[in-house]
Design a protein around this motif. Structure first.
Motif, PDB file in Angstrom:
ATOM      1  N   SER A 134       0.825  -1.203   0.000  1.00  0.00           N
ATOM      2  CA  SER A 134       0.000   0.000   0.000  1.00  0.00           C
ATOM      3  C   SER A 134       0.861   1.254   0.000  1.00  0.00           C
ATOM      4  CB  SER A 134      -0.935  -0.001   1.215  1.00  0.00           C
ATOM      5  OG  SER A 134      -0.196  -0.069   2.425  1.00  0.00           O
TER       6      SER A 134
ATOM      7  N   LYS B 200       2.232   1.892  -3.425  1.00  0.00           N
ATOM      8  CA  LYS B 200       1.220   2.410  -4.340  1.00  0.00           C
ATOM      9  C   LYS B 200       0.933   3.892  -4.107  1.00  0.00           C
ATOM     10  CE  LYS B 200      -0.392  -0.536  -7.394  1.00  0.00           C
ATOM     11  NZ  LYS B 200      -0.550  -0.178  -8.824  1.00  0.00           N
ATOM     12  N   GLY B 201       1.421   4.426  -2.962  1.00  0.00           N
ATOM     13  CA  GLY B 201       1.217   5.857  -2.729  1.00  0.00           C
ATOM     14  C   GLY B 201       0.515   6.220  -1.449  1.00  0.00           C
ATOM     15  N   LEU B 202       0.093   5.248  -0.654  1.00  0.00           N
ATOM     16  CA  LEU B 202      -0.498   5.554   0.642  1.00  0.00           C
ATOM     17  C   LEU B 202       0.579   6.123   1.560  1.00  0.00           C
ATOM     18  CD1 LEU B 202      -3.213   5.280   2.215  1.00  0.00           C
ATOM     19  CD2 LEU B 202      -2.353   3.099   3.098  1.00  0.00           C
ATOM     20  N   GLU B 203       0.219   7.148   2.333  1.00  0.00           N
ATOM     21  CA  GLU B 203       1.195   7.822   3.169  1.00  0.00           C
ATOM     22  C   GLU B 203       0.756   7.854   4.631  1.00  0.00           C
ATOM     23  OE1 GLU B 203       1.819  11.721   1.640  1.00  0.00           O
ATOM     24  OE2 GLU B 203       2.509  11.029  -0.348  1.00  0.00           O
TER      25      GLU B 203
ATOM     26  N   ASP C 226      -2.444   9.693   6.257  1.00  0.00           N
ATOM     27  CA  ASP C 226      -3.607   9.626   5.371  1.00  0.00           C
ATOM     28  C   ASP C 226      -4.792   9.069   6.152  1.00  0.00           C
ATOM     29  OD1 ASP C 226      -2.341  10.629   3.182  1.00  0.00           O
ATOM     30  OD2 ASP C 226      -2.086   8.711   2.156  1.00  0.00           O
TER      31      ASP C 226
ATOM     32  N   ASP D   2      -9.326   0.082  -4.614  1.00  0.00           N
ATOM     33  CA  ASP D   2      -9.040   1.514  -4.626  1.00  0.00           C
ATOM     34  C   ASP D   2      -9.275   2.080  -3.236  1.00  0.00           C
ATOM     35  OD1 ASP D   2      -8.589   1.249  -7.323  1.00  0.00           O
ATOM     36  OD2 ASP D   2     -10.559   2.035  -7.915  1.00  0.00           O
TER      37      ASP D   2
ATOM     38  N   THR E  29      -9.735   5.497  -1.007  1.00  0.00           N
ATOM     39  CA  THR E  29      -9.991   6.931  -1.024  1.00  0.00           C
ATOM     40  C   THR E  29      -9.559   7.498   0.324  1.00  0.00           C
ATOM     41  OG1 THR E  29     -11.907   6.602  -2.469  1.00  0.00           O
ATOM     42  CG2 THR E  29     -11.723   8.726  -1.359  1.00  0.00           C
TER      43      THR E  29
ATOM     44  N   VAL F  43      -7.971  12.087  -2.130  1.00  0.00           N
ATOM     45  CA  VAL F  43      -7.050  11.441  -3.067  1.00  0.00           C
ATOM     46  C   VAL F  43      -7.471   9.979  -3.232  1.00  0.00           C
ATOM     47  CG1 VAL F  43      -4.658  10.786  -3.519  1.00  0.00           C
ATOM     48  CG2 VAL F  43      -5.163  12.960  -2.373  1.00  0.00           C
TER      49      VAL F  43
ATOM     50  N   ILE G  20      -6.248   6.294  -4.398  1.00  0.00           N
ATOM     51  CA  ILE G  20      -5.081   5.458  -4.689  1.00  0.00           C
ATOM     52  C   ILE G  20      -5.605   4.167  -5.317  1.00  0.00           C
ATOM     53  CG2 ILE G  20      -3.058   4.312  -3.707  1.00  0.00           C
ATOM     54  CD1 ILE G  20      -3.278   6.284  -1.363  1.00  0.00           C
ATOM     55  N   GLU G  21      -5.290   3.945  -6.553  1.00  0.00           N
ATOM     56  CA  GLU G  21      -5.894   2.859  -7.310  1.00  0.00           C
ATOM     57  C   GLU G  21      -5.079   1.566  -7.245  1.00  0.00           C
ATOM     58  OE1 GLU G  21      -6.296   4.402 -11.252  1.00  0.00           O
ATOM     59  OE2 GLU G  21      -8.070   5.601 -10.758  1.00  0.00           O
TER      60      GLU G  21
ATOM     61  N   VAL H 136      -4.602  -1.102  -5.185  1.00  0.00           N
ATOM     62  CA  VAL H 136      -3.716  -1.497  -4.082  1.00  0.00           C
ATOM     63  C   VAL H 136      -3.910  -2.984  -3.821  1.00  0.00           C
ATOM     64  CG1 VAL H 136      -3.119  -1.149  -1.660  1.00  0.00           C
ATOM     65  CG2 VAL H 136      -3.869   0.792  -3.053  1.00  0.00           C
TER      66      VAL H 136
END
Length: 231
Positions: free
Chosen positions: A24, A27-30, A33, A62, A64, A72, A74-75, A77
């Motif tokens: 995750s 994929k861009g999860l921070e 978040d 995905d 949200t 945002v 994140i698709e 994952v």
């Protein structure tokens, strides 16, 4: 999962820490978040978040999130997948921040946890019918007693929570539109309201008798399975 706490904790949906090599995160999860949806399903507390990932996370989902006041998405994952009793589940690869225990948070968690538990029961029945869960996932009195014993040996919280889930499960199942259950009786009352006259008592009696016989047969099969599983 090793990330699941064994004691009751009021968890938020805000990411606090990632496991090593978390997909995750890649994929861009921070961190920080706030996850508000999993594949379009709204989540409000950590328990809801965990449930949605477990059920839907066997395939890419995905997420949200709210990040710095902006939404945002994140698709795709792909969470780790674990197997239990032959059934695959998604496994969360991050920790979330706990919430302060206040009257407000307790009410919020009780409300949302009760709601997702009822939905979990309905969706479990659907998954059972559609074949995601096999007969080994169904337990009767023997299996329930064994589960309650194991829960009582771990903590009083786990025991009481399992008792609550079983109670809600019985309530939901009893409302299913099946003969011999209250839901089946409601079906006949609806038919009576539409036809403006009751169904013949003997016909309703035969239907409920057949339903009871099938339920008893199913109970015997499940009990035998549970007893065999003890050895």
């Amino acid at each position: 999962s090793a990330l699941i706490c064994a004691k009751p904790v009021l968890g938020s949906t805000v990411v606090a820490q990632f496991a090593d090599g978390a997909a995750s995160q890649e994929k861009g999860l921070e961190i920080d978040d706030e996850i508000i949806k999993v594949d379009g399903h709204r989540v409000h507390i950590a328990d809801e978040l965990m449930y949605e990932i477990m059920r839907l996370g066997i395939e890419p989902v995905d997420l949200t999130v709210l990040r710095n006041g902006e939404t945002v998405v994140i698709e795709d994952v792909q969470f780790p997948i674990i197997s239990e009793s032959g059934t695959a589940f998604g496994d969360r690869d991050f920790l979330v921040y706990p919430e302060d225990v206040t009257a407000g948070t307790l009410v919020k968690h009780c409300f949302y946890r009760s709601g997702y538990t009822v939905r979990m029961i309905w969706e479990s029945l659907f998954d059972l019918v559609t074949g995601r869960y096999g007969i080994q996932a169904v337990s009767g009195p023997v299996g329930v007693t064994e589960a309650l014993t194991e829960a009582a040996q771990t903590s009083s919280f786990n025991f009481l929570y399992l008792v609550a889930v079983i109670t809600m499960n019985l309530g939901v199942v009893n409302l299913l539109p099946l003969p011999a259950l209250d839901g089946g009786r409601l079906v006949f009352l609806i038919i009576e309201g539409i036809r403006r006259k009751p169904v013949k008592p003997e016909i309703e009696g035969y239907v409920h008798f057949a339903g009871m016989a099938l339920l008893m047969l199913l109970m015997v099969i499940i009990c035998v399975k549970d007893v065999v599983g003890l050895f």
